[in-house]
Scaffold this motif. Structure first.
Motif, PDB file in Angstrom:
ATOM      1  N   ASP A   1      -6.774  17.322  49.148  1.00  0.00           N
ATOM      2  CA  ASP A   1      -6.018  18.557  48.929  1.00  0.00           C
ATOM      3  C   ASP A   1      -6.347  19.610  49.978  1.00  0.00           C
ATOM      4  O   ASP A   1      -5.459  20.323  50.449  1.00  0.00           O
TER       5      ASP A   1
ATOM      6  N   ARG B   1      -4.727  18.397  53.405  1.00  0.00           N
ATOM      7  CA  ARG B   1      -3.268  18.596  53.430  1.00  0.00           C
ATOM      8  C   ARG B   1      -2.904  20.065  53.560  1.00  0.00           C
ATOM      9  O   ARG B   1      -1.981  20.424  54.300  1.00  0.00           O
TER      10      ARG B   1
ATOM     11  N   ASN C   1       7.514  20.086  53.190  1.00  0.00           N
ATOM     12  CA  ASN C   1       6.638  20.828  52.276  1.00  0.00           C
ATOM     13  C   ASN C   1       7.247  20.922  50.879  1.00  0.00           C
ATOM     14  O   ASN C   1       6.543  20.761  49.876  1.00  0.00           O
TER      15      ASN C   1
ATOM     16  N   THR D   1       6.954  17.647  49.076  1.00  0.00           N
ATOM     17  CA  THR D   1       5.576  17.492  48.609  1.00  0.00           C
ATOM     18  C   THR D   1       5.342  18.327  47.357  1.00  0.00           C
ATOM     19  O   THR D   1       4.795  17.840  46.360  1.00  0.00           O
ATOM     20  N   ASP D   2       5.758  19.590  47.405  1.00  0.00           N
ATOM     21  CA  ASP D   2       5.541  20.495  46.272  1.00  0.00           C
ATOM     22  C   ASP D   2       6.255  20.017  45.012  1.00  0.00           C
ATOM     23  O   ASP D   2       5.766  20.222  43.903  1.00  0.00           O
ATOM     24  N   GLN D   3       7.395  19.376  45.184  1.00  0.00           N
ATOM     25  CA  GLN D   3       8.161  18.885  44.044  1.00  0.00           C
ATOM     26  C   GLN D   3       7.730  17.491  43.602  1.00  0.00           C
ATOM     27  O   GLN D   3       8.265  16.949  42.634  1.00  0.00           O
ATOM     28  N   GLY D   4       6.775  16.923  44.323  1.00  0.00           N
ATOM     29  CA  GLY D   4       6.301  15.584  43.969  1.00  0.00           C
ATOM     30  C   GLY D   4       7.301  14.484  44.256  1.00  0.00           C
ATOM     31  O   GLY D   4       7.230  13.406  43.667  1.00  0.00           O
ATOM     32  N   ASN D   5       8.218  14.733  45.167  1.00  0.00           N
ATOM     33  CA  ASN D   5       9.245  13.755  45.514  1.00  0.00           C
ATOM     34  C   ASN D   5       8.718  12.871  46.650  1.00  0.00           C
ATOM     35  O   ASN D   5       8.974  13.125  47.831  1.00  0.00           O
ATOM     36  N   ALA D   6       7.967  11.853  46.285  1.00  0.00           N
ATOM     37  CA  ALA D   6       7.305  10.998  47.269  1.00  0.00           C
ATOM     38  C   ALA D   6       8.291  10.261  48.168  1.00  0.00           C
ATOM     39  O   ALA D   6       8.041  10.091  49.366  1.00  0.00           O
TER      40      ALA D   6
ATOM     41  N   PHE E   1       9.649  12.752  50.661  1.00  0.00           N
ATOM     42  CA  PHE E   1       8.568  13.081  51.585  1.00  0.00           C
ATOM     43  C   PHE E   1       8.404  11.975  52.617  1.00  0.00           C
ATOM     44  O   PHE E   1       8.312  12.234  53.811  1.00  0.00           O
ATOM     45  N   LYS E   2       8.351  10.727  52.166  1.00  0.00           N
ATOM     46  CA  LYS E   2       8.142   9.601  53.071  1.00  0.00           C
ATOM     47  C   LYS E   2       9.258   9.528  54.121  1.00  0.00           C
ATOM     48  O   LYS E   2       9.003   9.322  55.302  1.00  0.00           O
TER      49      LYS E   2
END
Length: 129
Positions: free
Chosen positions: A34, A37, A92, A95-100, A103-104
């Motif tokens: 954490d 990042r 960003n 990432t903040d929304q947890g959408n892996a 993000f990838k």
């Protein structure tokens, strides 16, 4: 060619390689995830600003001696703007929304742009030979 143009082009190449393959990897290996990042997230706007300024200066210095290389450096400077202003915030947010998955995808696109910048800059360096 101009010594100043060579130095700026080399500075950009070295800075991009060090940041991409050294700094980020070092942080991720030595700090808690954490913290690493968050640190990388804070560093990226400055990295992109560095790329923008140094590529623009190198491009301007190259203009009188090698217009092709100058245009390539200008292309790096111009394409880093949407990466900084659009792509980085989207990464960003994902990432903040947890959408892996998003993000990838976005991170992969960002890495591709960064690698393209390094390859183009490396090509410009070879033109000094």
């Amino acid at each position: 060619m101009s010594v100043a143009a060579l130095l700026m082009t080399a500075l950009l190449f070295g800075g991009m390689v060090l940041f991409s393959f050294g700094f980020a990897a070092f942080l991720l290996k030595t700090l808690p995830t954490d913290v690493a990042r968050a640190s990388i997230r804070r560093a990226f706007p400055y990295f992109y600003l560095f790329v923008l300024i140094v590529a623009a200066v190198a491009g301007a210095l190259l203009w009188p001696v090698d217009r092709g290389s100058s245009l390539l450096m200008a292309m790096i400077a111009i394409t880093v703007i949407p990466a900084r202003e659009l792509l980085m915030p989207a990464i960003n947010l994902a990432t903040d929304q947890g959408n892996a998955a998003l993000f990838k995808k976005l991170h992969g696109f960002s890495v591709t742009i960064g690698l393209a910048h390094i390859v183009i800059n490396g090509y410009v360096l070879t033109r000094f030979l």
